[in-house]
Design a protein around this motif. Sequence first.
Motif, PDB file in Angstrom:
ATOM      1  N   GLY A  36     -31.709 -16.398 -23.681  1.00  0.00           N
ATOM      2  CA  GLY A  36     -30.517 -16.248 -23.013  1.00  0.00           C
ATOM      3  C   GLY A  36     -30.144 -14.886 -22.496  1.00  0.00           C
ATOM      4  N   ALA A  37     -30.764 -13.820 -23.148  1.00  0.00           N
ATOM      5  CA  ALA A  37     -30.588 -12.448 -22.839  1.00  0.00           C
ATOM      6  C   ALA A  37     -31.411 -12.226 -21.571  1.00  0.00           C
ATOM      7  N   ILE A  38     -32.671 -12.746 -21.208  1.00  0.00           N
ATOM      8  CA  ILE A  38     -33.678 -12.557 -20.109  1.00  0.00           C
ATOM      9  C   ILE A  38     -32.900 -13.125 -19.001  1.00  0.00           C
ATOM     10  N   ASN A  39     -32.359 -14.432 -19.093  1.00  0.00           N
ATOM     11  CA  ASN A  39     -31.541 -15.321 -18.132  1.00  0.00           C
ATOM     12  C   ASN A  39     -30.368 -14.550 -17.744  1.00  0.00           C
ATOM     13  N   THR A  40     -29.553 -13.813 -18.639  1.00  0.00           N
ATOM     14  CA  THR A  40     -28.414 -13.263 -18.225  1.00  0.00           C
ATOM     15  C   THR A  40     -28.737 -11.839 -17.432  1.00  0.00           C
ATOM     16  N   PHE A  41     -29.981 -11.224 -17.823  1.00  0.00           N
ATOM     17  CA  PHE A  41     -30.408 -10.180 -16.958  1.00  0.00           C
ATOM     18  C   PHE A  41     -30.726 -10.518 -15.799  1.00  0.00           C
ATOM     19  N   LEU A  42     -31.597 -11.687 -15.592  1.00  0.00           N
ATOM     20  CA  LEU A  42     -32.036 -12.288 -14.069  1.00  0.00           C
ATOM     21  C   LEU A  42     -30.668 -12.622 -13.162  1.00  0.00           C
ATOM     22  N   CYS A  43     -29.600 -13.097 -14.031  1.00  0.00           N
ATOM     23  CA  CYS A  43     -28.601 -13.439 -13.216  1.00  0.00           C
ATOM     24  C   CYS A  43     -27.937 -12.208 -12.496  1.00  0.00           C
ATOM     25  N   ILE A  44     -27.798 -11.243 -13.565  1.00  0.00           N
ATOM     26  CA  ILE A  44     -27.045  -9.842 -13.069  1.00  0.00           C
ATOM     27  C   ILE A  44     -28.131  -9.411 -11.826  1.00  0.00           C
ATOM     28  N   ALA A  45     -29.411  -9.297 -11.965  1.00  0.00           N
ATOM     29  CA  ALA A  45     -30.329  -8.829 -11.047  1.00  0.00           C
ATOM     30  C   ALA A  45     -30.062  -9.695  -9.774  1.00  0.00           C
ATOM     31  N   LEU A  46     -30.260 -10.955  -9.977  1.00  0.00           N
ATOM     32  CA  LEU A  46     -30.017 -11.908  -8.521  1.00  0.00           C
ATOM     33  C   LEU A  46     -28.894 -11.727  -8.136  1.00  0.00           C
ATOM     34  N   GLY A  47     -27.768 -11.649  -8.742  1.00  0.00           N
ATOM     35  CA  GLY A  47     -26.407 -11.583  -8.266  1.00  0.00           C
ATOM     36  C   GLY A  47     -26.419 -10.186  -7.351  1.00  0.00           C
TER      37      GLY A  47
ATOM     38  N   PRO B 291     -33.619 -19.814 -34.025  1.00  0.00           N
ATOM     39  CA  PRO B 291     -32.522 -19.006 -33.107  1.00  0.00           C
ATOM     40  C   PRO B 291     -33.419 -18.146 -31.961  1.00  0.00           C
ATOM     41  N   LYS B 292     -34.190 -17.302 -32.549  1.00  0.00           N
ATOM     42  CA  LYS B 292     -34.960 -16.160 -31.743  1.00  0.00           C
ATOM     43  C   LYS B 292     -35.384 -16.679 -30.426  1.00  0.00           C
ATOM     44  N   PRO B 293     -36.226 -17.539 -29.957  1.00  0.00           N
ATOM     45  CA  PRO B 293     -36.399 -17.873 -28.627  1.00  0.00           C
ATOM     46  C   PRO B 293     -34.912 -18.289 -27.691  1.00  0.00           C
ATOM     47  N   PHE B 294     -34.117 -18.789 -28.188  1.00  0.00           N
ATOM     48  CA  PHE B 294     -33.170 -19.056 -27.515  1.00  0.00           C
ATOM     49  C   PHE B 294     -32.266 -17.891 -27.187  1.00  0.00           C
TER      50      PHE B 294
ATOM     51  N   LEU C  64     -28.115 -21.703 -33.961  1.00  0.00           N
ATOM     52  CA  LEU C  64     -29.259 -22.236 -34.784  1.00  0.00           C
ATOM     53  C   LEU C  64     -29.508 -21.279 -36.137  1.00  0.00           C
ATOM     54  N   ILE C  65     -28.667 -20.020 -35.898  1.00  0.00           N
ATOM     55  CA  ILE C  65     -28.924 -18.991 -37.095  1.00  0.00           C
ATOM     56  C   ILE C  65     -28.000 -20.011 -38.074  1.00  0.00           C
ATOM     57  N   HIS C  66     -26.966 -20.869 -37.899  1.00  0.00           N
ATOM     58  CA  HIS C  66     -26.160 -21.306 -39.156  1.00  0.00           C
ATOM     59  C   HIS C  66     -26.617 -22.680 -39.116  1.00  0.00           C
ATOM     60  N   TYR C  67     -27.137 -23.251 -38.097  1.00  0.00           N
ATOM     61  CA  TYR C  67     -27.668 -24.942 -38.418  1.00  0.00           C
ATOM     62  C   TYR C  67     -29.174 -24.821 -37.971  1.00  0.00           C
ATOM     63  N   ALA C  68     -29.959 -24.322 -38.721  1.00  0.00           N
ATOM     64  CA  ALA C  68     -31.512 -23.961 -38.429  1.00  0.00           C
ATOM     65  C   ALA C  68     -32.065 -25.305 -38.341  1.00  0.00           C
ATOM     66  N   LYS C  69     -31.600 -26.380 -39.190  1.00  0.00           N
ATOM     67  CA  LYS C  69     -32.217 -27.661 -39.053  1.00  0.00           C
ATOM     68  C   LYS C  69     -32.005 -28.720 -38.246  1.00  0.00           C
ATOM     69  N   SER C  70     -31.034 -28.490 -37.144  1.00  0.00           N
ATOM     70  CA  SER C  70     -30.567 -29.395 -36.164  1.00  0.00           C
ATOM     71  C   SER C  70     -31.562 -29.290 -34.666  1.00  0.00           C
TER      72      SER C  70
ATOM     73  N   LEU D 170     -27.408 -18.400 -25.358  1.00  0.00           N
ATOM     74  CA  LEU D 170     -27.130 -17.614 -26.294  1.00  0.00           C
ATOM     75  C   LEU D 170     -26.245 -18.287 -27.450  1.00  0.00           C
ATOM     76  N   ILE D 171     -25.366 -18.931 -27.015  1.00  0.00           N
ATOM     77  CA  ILE D 171     -24.570 -19.769 -27.903  1.00  0.00           C
ATOM     78  C   ILE D 171     -25.469 -20.871 -28.854  1.00  0.00           C
ATOM     79  N   ILE D 172     -26.529 -21.439 -28.229  1.00  0.00           N
ATOM     80  CA  ILE D 172     -27.500 -22.271 -28.889  1.00  0.00           C
ATOM     81  C   ILE D 172     -28.335 -21.415 -29.871  1.00  0.00           C
ATOM     82  N   GLY D 173     -28.697 -20.139 -29.570  1.00  0.00           N
ATOM     83  CA  GLY D 173     -29.139 -19.239 -30.527  1.00  0.00           C
ATOM     84  C   GLY D 173     -28.432 -18.954 -31.720  1.00  0.00           C
ATOM     85  N   LEU D 174     -27.172 -18.736 -31.316  1.00  0.00           N
ATOM     86  CA  LEU D 174     -26.114 -18.343 -32.530  1.00  0.00           C
ATOM     87  C   LEU D 174     -25.943 -19.590 -33.573  1.00  0.00           C
TER      88      LEU D 174
END
Length: 128
Positions: free
Chosen positions: A9-20, A2-5, A60-66, A54-58
């Motif tokens: 997600g956090a980095i891309n959300t930051f980029l969206c705010i900055a680009l916006g 989950p950590k990479p996602f 994967l915390i529960h469904y780590a094997k998917s 971010l949703i994918i990361g969350l």
Amino acid sequence: MPKPFLLLGAINTFLCIALGAFGAHGLKSVLTDDMQTIFHTGLQYHLYHSFGLLIIGLLLIHYAKSRLIELSGWLMLLGIILFSFNLYMLSLTEIRAFGIITPFGGFSYIVSWVVLAIALWKVNPSVD
């Protein structure tokens, strides 16, 4: 994994705010109305899929094997690169050739959500 996602997600959300902010203040007088619309479309889908990561990361915390949930995340990231970043480049340069790649990003976005739906359909919460 989950950590990479979550990080992506956090980095891309930051980029969206900055680009916006950059688009709203720095580019308003530079871009034509058509190019502003294109820039905004890239930003809009970028933000949706940043939250998707971010949703994918969350999930994967529960469904780590998917592996399908993981694949969905990588497809979302690919969509951000091929769709949103191409629209940013198109709007900033007005080089229409960037638009040729953009549909592949849109397709990646669509497939990412289909793969996620299939993954969630298939997972067994009592086992995974």
